[in-house]
Design a protein around this motif. Structure first.
Motif, PDB file in Angstrom:
ATOM      1  N   GLU A   1      -7.640  -7.075  -5.035  1.00  0.00           N
ATOM      2  CA  GLU A   1      -6.398  -6.412  -5.456  1.00  0.00           C
ATOM      3  C   GLU A   1      -5.325  -7.421  -5.877  1.00  0.00           C
ATOM      4  O   GLU A   1      -4.322  -7.047  -6.489  1.00  0.00           O
ATOM      5  CB  GLU A   1      -5.893  -5.483  -4.346  1.00  0.00           C
ATOM      6  CG  GLU A   1      -6.900  -4.370  -4.076  1.00  0.00           C
ATOM      7  CD  GLU A   1      -6.421  -3.322  -3.077  1.00  0.00           C
ATOM      8  OE1 GLU A   1      -5.281  -3.416  -2.604  1.00  0.00           O
ATOM      9  OE2 GLU A   1      -7.218  -2.406  -2.773  1.00  0.00           O
TER      10      GLU A   1
ATOM     11  N   ARG B   1       0.824  -1.200   0.000  1.00  0.00           N
ATOM     12  CA  ARG B   1       0.000   0.000   0.000  1.00  0.00           C
ATOM     13  C   ARG B   1       0.866   1.260   0.000  1.00  0.00           C
ATOM     14  O   ARG B   1       2.074   1.179   0.086  1.00  0.00           O
ATOM     15  CB  ARG B   1      -0.904  -0.038   1.240  1.00  0.00           C
ATOM     16  CG  ARG B   1      -1.915  -1.180   1.195  1.00  0.00           C
ATOM     17  CD  ARG B   1      -2.585  -1.408   2.536  1.00  0.00           C
ATOM     18  NE  ARG B   1      -3.048  -0.183   3.132  1.00  0.00           N
ATOM     19  CZ  ARG B   1      -4.210   0.437   2.839  1.00  0.00           C
ATOM     20  NH1 ARG B   1      -5.015  -0.114   1.969  1.00  0.00           N
ATOM     21  NH2 ARG B   1      -4.543   1.568   3.422  1.00  0.00           N
TER      22      ARG B   1
ATOM     23  N   ASP C   1     -10.126  -6.519   0.427  1.00  0.00           N
ATOM     24  CA  ASP C   1      -9.071  -6.137  -0.523  1.00  0.00           C
ATOM     25  C   ASP C   1      -8.585  -7.284  -1.396  1.00  0.00           C
ATOM     26  O   ASP C   1      -7.664  -7.069  -2.200  1.00  0.00           O
ATOM     27  CB  ASP C   1      -7.874  -5.542   0.237  1.00  0.00           C
ATOM     28  CG  ASP C   1      -7.957  -4.021   0.331  1.00  0.00           C
ATOM     29  OD1 ASP C   1      -8.763  -3.408  -0.399  1.00  0.00           O
ATOM     30  OD2 ASP C   1      -7.198  -3.439   1.142  1.00  0.00           O
TER      31      ASP C   1
ATOM     32  N   ASP D   1      -3.448  -2.550  -6.156  1.00  0.00           N
ATOM     33  CA  ASP D   1      -3.915  -1.518  -5.230  1.00  0.00           C
ATOM     34  C   ASP D   1      -4.034  -0.207  -5.984  1.00  0.00           C
ATOM     35  O   ASP D   1      -3.061   0.292  -6.552  1.00  0.00           O
ATOM     36  CB  ASP D   1      -2.924  -1.364  -4.057  1.00  0.00           C
ATOM     37  CG  ASP D   1      -3.347  -0.253  -3.098  1.00  0.00           C
ATOM     38  OD1 ASP D   1      -4.534  -0.175  -2.748  1.00  0.00           O
ATOM     39  OD2 ASP D   1      -2.475   0.546  -2.703  1.00  0.00           O
TER      40      ASP D   1
END
Ligand SMILES: [Ca+2]
Lengths: 201, 201
Positions: free
Chosen positions: B80, B28, B77, B85
């Motif tokens: 992803e 991230r 998430d 991301d």
């Protein structure tokens, strides 16, 4: 400017939430699939929570509380923030592990507000005692998850640490008692790891 | 040798569990406190689950299902893995984000056995729609968690990406609607970040 004061309760919760960020700086012995770097305790705990959600149905002998297992695995390693990760096959470091982890639990769960402090400490104690169905399942997952990662990284960290099949079998011995089919899975992974040369007999 | 075959159901579950290990390889924009390396999606998801467990009580306007919020944040998430991301302030990459993530959801949740496949996909859809109380709380936490990390790493990645206070305020605008005191917390962190020079006005 926001003049309103936050409640002490929320401040305690946020202090704990920031403190446990340190679980991302504690590295385990097993490797992440693909990148083959060591896994962090936070990643391990996330993976266990995912597994608890999906595999809880394999406990067929009694009713279990899935939310309780998930809460247990989310917090089960936070004591390592103070006590460090003790490698499961390291008997020397295992000797004072309990005392170091009790002190860590006192400090860390003590950061939380009333109610949550006691609830999470009780969950951690229950996990450590490995008696309740939820604790036994959490424990079985805590042993199965690294087994999956060892298997999918060619047993690299088993070899580096001189681990053999009997040690892995012994470490996962309790699994079939709480979830029979996961016990079968464990045995198949061990046998296939031996067959593929990932793990000595 | 273990001759007994595992059920197809367990094999599908394990395939999914091994596949989502890839969430540990997705980095991230925000940094981990202390080490200041980027956080992985798996670590972020663990931290959100911990926050959901502790902060769900701040939703006071209605009854909410804590287990549902935790399940949502554990899986929110995983798309992803295929879609990558998308940085929340990157408007260009945001354009085809929805299509890429829908395809990823089809593939990933499709690995799971009957029942779980539909349940988790429905949870992910609910999270994406941000309408139910659980989805709104999960979304508020998904925005608060990086805010805490940005604040405790001196706003380093805000500065690198040229973010200002109004953008952060806009990004966390919905929080007070679902959890009033968390909305206050957000505003205090933003104001203190500006005062400390972490974040331009
Ligand atoms: Ca995201």
């Amino acid at each position: 400017l926001v003049a309103v004061r936050l409640s002490e309760r929320l401040e305690q919760q946020i202090k704990f939430i920031v403190e446990v960020d340190k679980l991302k700086n504690i590295y385990r012995k097993n490797l992440v699939i693909g990148s083959e770097r060591p896994e962090t305790d936070a990643e391990h705990s996330w993976h266990l929570a995912m597994m608890a959600m999906l595999l809880a149905e394999h406990v067929t002998s009694c009713r279990i509380d899935v939310l309780k297992i998930i809460k247990m695995v989310l917090i089960h390693d936070i004591v390592e923030i103070d006590a460090g990760d003790t490698y499961c096959y390291d008997q020397q470091a295992g000797l004072d592990k309990a005392a170091r982890e009790q002190a860590a639990a006192d400090r860390l769960f003590g950061l939380l507000p009333a109610g949550q402090s006691q609830e999470l400490r009780a969950l951690w104690d229950e996990f450590e005692q490995k008696q309740s169905p939820e604790a036994r399942m959490a424990d079985a997952l805590d042993r199965l998850q690294p087994l999956l990662l060892h298997y999918h990284t060619g047993g690299k960290s088993w070899q580096e640490n001189g681990i053999n099949a009997d040690q892995v079998r012994e470490r996962n011995r309790q699994t079939r008692g709480i979830a029979a089919e996961l016990g079968l899975l464990v045995e198949q992974i061990i046998e296939d790891s031996v067959a593929k040369g990932y793990l000595p007999k």
